[in-house]
Scaffold this motif. Structure first.
Motif, PDB file in Angstrom:
ATOM      1  N   GLY A 176     140.191 -39.056 -66.921  1.00 59.08           N
ATOM      2  CA  GLY A 176     141.511 -38.429 -66.966  1.00 59.08           C
ATOM      3  C   GLY A 176     142.619 -39.426 -66.677  1.00 59.08           C
ATOM      4  N   VAL A 177     142.387 -40.285 -65.690  1.00 61.82           N
ATOM      5  CA  VAL A 177     143.365 -41.326 -65.359  1.00 61.82           C
ATOM      6  C   VAL A 177     143.554 -42.277 -66.532  1.00 61.82           C
ATOM      7  CG1 VAL A 177     143.730 -43.397 -63.949  1.00 61.82           C
ATOM      8  CG2 VAL A 177     143.077 -41.248 -62.862  1.00 61.82           C
ATOM      9  N   THR A 189     145.318 -40.633 -69.516  1.00 60.29           N
ATOM     10  CA  THR A 189     146.741 -40.473 -69.188  1.00 60.29           C
ATOM     11  C   THR A 189     147.474 -41.801 -69.316  1.00 60.29           C
ATOM     12  OG1 THR A 189     146.225 -38.664 -67.666  1.00 60.29           O
ATOM     13  CG2 THR A 189     148.375 -39.713 -67.423  1.00 60.29           C
ATOM     14  N   ILE A 223     150.779 -43.205 -71.441  1.00 61.33           N
ATOM     15  CA  ILE A 223     151.941 -43.766 -70.742  1.00 61.33           C
ATOM     16  C   ILE A 223     152.189 -45.204 -71.172  1.00 61.33           C
ATOM     17  CG2 ILE A 223     152.811 -44.447 -68.467  1.00 61.33           C
ATOM     18  CD1 ILE A 223     151.363 -42.041 -67.290  1.00 61.33           C
ATOM     19  N   ALA A 257     148.816 -38.690 -73.344  1.00 64.56           N
ATOM     20  CA  ALA A 257     149.000 -38.501 -71.896  1.00 64.56           C
ATOM     21  C   ALA A 257     148.720 -37.055 -71.496  1.00 64.56           C
ATOM     22  CB  ALA A 257     150.420 -38.901 -71.490  1.00 64.56           C
ATOM     23  N   ALA A 258     149.157 -36.107 -72.319  1.00 67.23           N
ATOM     24  CA  ALA A 258     148.917 -34.688 -72.018  1.00 67.23           C
ATOM     25  C   ALA A 258     147.429 -34.372 -72.024  1.00 67.23           C
ATOM     26  CB  ALA A 258     149.652 -33.814 -73.026  1.00 67.23           C
ATOM     27  N   SER A 259     146.682 -35.001 -72.917  1.00 65.28           N
ATOM     28  CA  SER A 259     145.226 -34.795 -72.950  1.00 65.28           C
ATOM     29  C   SER A 259     144.584 -35.297 -71.665  1.00 65.28           C
ATOM     30  CB  SER A 259     144.622 -35.519 -74.160  1.00 65.28           C
ATOM     31  OG  SER A 259     145.125 -35.001 -75.362  1.00 65.28           O
ATOM     32  N   GLY A 260     145.088 -36.415 -71.154  1.00 65.48           N
ATOM     33  CA  GLY A 260     144.573 -36.917 -69.882  1.00 65.48           C
ATOM     34  C   GLY A 260     144.894 -35.997 -68.726  1.00 65.48           C
ATOM     35  N   ILE A 261     146.105 -35.443 -68.721  1.00 66.84           N
ATOM     36  CA  ILE A 261     146.488 -34.493 -67.670  1.00 66.84           C
ATOM     37  C   ILE A 261     145.615 -33.247 -67.730  1.00 66.84           C
ATOM     38  CG2 ILE A 261     148.365 -32.997 -66.865  1.00 66.84           C
ATOM     39  CD1 ILE A 261     150.301 -35.170 -67.849  1.00 66.84           C
ATOM     40  N   ARG A 262     145.294 -32.821 -68.939  1.00 69.59           N
ATOM     41  CA  ARG A 262     144.411 -31.663 -69.090  1.00 69.59           C
ATOM     42  C   ARG A 262     143.027 -31.962 -68.501  1.00 69.59           C
ATOM     43  NH1 ARG A 262     143.533 -29.671 -75.091  1.00 69.59           N
ATOM     44  NH2 ARG A 262     142.585 -31.754 -75.186  1.00 69.59           N
ATOM     45  N   LEU A 270     142.451 -34.124 -66.052  1.00 69.56           N
ATOM     46  CA  LEU A 270     142.622 -34.185 -64.596  1.00 69.56           C
ATOM     47  C   LEU A 270     142.739 -32.802 -63.979  1.00 69.56           C
ATOM     48  CD1 LEU A 270     145.096 -37.198 -64.255  1.00 69.56           C
ATOM     49  CD2 LEU A 270     142.666 -37.145 -63.659  1.00 69.56           C
ATOM     50  N   ILE A 291     147.033 -44.307 -61.200  1.00 69.55           N
ATOM     51  CA  ILE A 291     148.150 -44.152 -62.137  1.00 69.55           C
ATOM     52  C   ILE A 291     149.333 -45.035 -61.720  1.00 69.55           C
ATOM     53  CG2 ILE A 291     149.903 -42.531 -62.947  1.00 69.55           C
ATOM     54  CD1 ILE A 291     147.797 -40.405 -63.122  1.00 69.55           C
TER      55      ILE A 291
END
Length: 532
Positions: free
Chosen positions: A143-144, A147, A151, A366-371, A373, A391
């Motif tokens: 996830g990190v 994201t 970024i 980035a949104a996929s990584g936040i999802r 996380l 991050i």
């Protein structure tokens, strides 16, 4: 056994086959998304090496041709080569700084090709090692990394939106940024439309419409499309045989390790987006394809190959998971490499248009990584500090580009990439806090542990009635009687007992009714006999 394997393979999301027209359209969308990134390295390296415009053209055509072949190998796959995922391959930007340093050191472009060849051969040999570390990439790590991919690509989109060439007079002008904003707005509006096909092709249509607007405003120039040859096959070793210098090889080997790390992260990211199962074998096949393409690259006048992170965002935002769409994109790249005239057409698309599309694409990564996380458990562990530190650490070279200028070259090469620095930090902290249990505080003892929010599950609320309240550690109903609070197992046992009682009661009632019916029948028969 073979039949079962075939059926399982066909069920994979990435094995979906679309109609030819849509496949080509989506493939072209992938090419337009990464075109600016794939031609940037040969432009920079050619300029550093003092090559003529024609020689730089050879580098660009070679990059397109080899990138197309590498993409086809990665997506179609053969035994031991190719992860069979929708991953676009192309010339890695991570190696640009090192290659410029080799040229500035007097080695020339032949020394660059030699360093790429030798380092890629070593990378090919160590690829299986990277595949075995998948257990050290839990969601808190992936996830990190995902994201940070999004970024770290944001400055690329910003540079494109400003015009792409910092030395140009109109770099950062309102015209360029406005054109990027129009392209972004078009992409959002087209995504909003109810037609699913238009929504999925919104990025492509937005770039086409943005280019048309640029032409009308005089911000696009297609006059040079007709200059130069129409067809040209990349000439092998056009700049001579590779030259091997130890210093350049060692520097490039560090870059190759970074590329292996980033490609592993991209494979995991695409697997997360498509819902595909990623195994160590699959990662190994993907990394071998990466390095095999990089070994071939110097013989065809180009450089290290790697997966393009910006196209990961395109997979996420369109929802098109078919690897054959990306295969079509690879075929288009090969044709562009053979037909420089088509490459000149695509190159005429204003960079600001690419910037507007890039904002959506890279943000989606980035949104996929936040999802990812959001699926991580933060209670009773130190996962929050892993995410926070990784991050922030990965963002250092992004928000402060000269942060590592005073560090040794080998160190800066690794950590100057926000992706690789965040990956290294997340892996190390995950090992420290989650794998090495010794010394880790329990029961949220650390100030960095996340306090869980107060909430009650919906199914628990359904059991409450008006007037129920909690008093002195007991649950009391409206009549003042205590409602027992039991464990899940006790609740199930009580529920089963209650159901048995209900069933038994119903059966007893039925039996009683039968007995009552028999008595009534007997009494009626006796009465009739007495009358007789």
């Amino acid at each position: 056994m073979n039949t079962t394997q075939v059926k399982t393979t066909k069920l994979r999301p990435e094995d979906e086959r679309l109609p030819l027209g849509r496949t080509l359209a989506y493939g072209l969308q992938h090419v337009l998304t990464m075109y600016g990134g794939i031609i940037a390295p040969p432009l920079i390296i050619g300029g550093a090496a003092g090559l003529s415009s024609e020689e730089v053209g050879v580098l660009i055509a070679s990059c397109l041709f080899v990138g197309g072949l590498a993409t086809i190998l990665q997506t179609v796959g053969i035994p031991f080569f190719g992860c069979q995922l929708p991953l676009v391959q192309g010339t890695s930007f991570a190696s640009v700084a090192t290659m410029v340093a080799i040229i500035d050191g007097g080695g020339g472009i032949q020394a660059v090709f030699g360093a790429v060849l030798a380092a890629s051969a070593v990378g090919f040999l160590i690829a299986p090692f990277f595949a075995r570390i998948i257990r050290f990439f839990p969601p808190v790590v992936t996830g990190v990394v995902i994201t940070m991919i999004g970024i770290s690509l944001t400055p690329v989109a910003a540079n494109w939106a400003m015009g792409g060439n910092s030395k140009a007079d109109n770099y950062g002008s309102l015209e360029n940024i406005g054109l990027a904003g129009i392209t972004l707005l078009l992409a959002l509006l087209l995504s909003k439309l109810g037609n699913a096909a238009i929504s999925r092709l919104s990025i492509l249509f937005a770039m086409v419409l943005g280019t048309v607007i640029a032409v009308l405003l005089g911000m696009a120039d297609f006059s040079k499309v007709g200059n130069g040859t129409i067809f040209a096959f990349p000439q092998p070793l056009a700049f001579g045989w590779p030259v091997f210098e130890l210093g350049g090889i060692i520097s490039m080997l560090i870059v190759v390790i970074v590329i292996l790390t980033e490609t592993t992260a991209d494979i995991l990211a695409v697997g997360e987006i498509t819902g595909s199962k990623i195994t160590s074998r699959r990662i190994a096949d993907g990394l071998r394809a990466d390095m095999a393409s990089s070994i071939l690259a110097p013989f065809l006048n180009t450089f290290t190959q790697s997966a393009f992170a910006q196209n990961v965002g395109l997979v996420a935002i369109t929802g098109v998971k078919s690897r054959f769409v990306v295969t079509a994109g690879g075929g288009i790249l090969v044709i562009l490499g053979l037909l420089p005239v088509l490459g000149r057409v695509v190159a005429a698309v204003p960079t600001a248009v690419l910037g507007g599309a890039g904002i959506v694409l890279f943000g989606t990564v980035a949104a996929s990584g936040i999802r990812t996380l959001s699926k991580v458990k933060y209670e009773g562990n130190l996962n929050l500090i892993i995410v926070a530190t990784s991050i922030a650490f990965g963002s250092l070279p992004i928000v402060k580009t000269d942060f590592y200028d005073s560090f040794p070259t080998w160190f800066a090469t690794i950590f100057d990439s926000g992706i690789s620095s965040a990956a290294v930090m997340a892996i190390l902290l995950n090992l420290l806090f989650n794998e090495m249990k010794f010394g880790t505080p329990k029961n949220n003892a650390s100030v960095f542990a996340a306090a869980p929010p107060r909430m009650v599950r919906e199914e628990e609320v359904r059991g409450l009635r008006d007037g129920d309240h909690y008093e002195a550690g007991k649950l009391i109903d409206a009549d003042g009687d205590e409602i027992p609070v039991v464990s899940d197992d006790d609740f199930k046992d009580a529920l089963i007992t209650h159901q048995l009682k209900v069933v038994t009661g119903v059966n007893n009632q039925a039996n009683a009714e039968k007995q009552r019916g028999r008595r009534q029948n007997t009494q009626q028969s006796t009465t009739e006999l007495n009358h007789a």
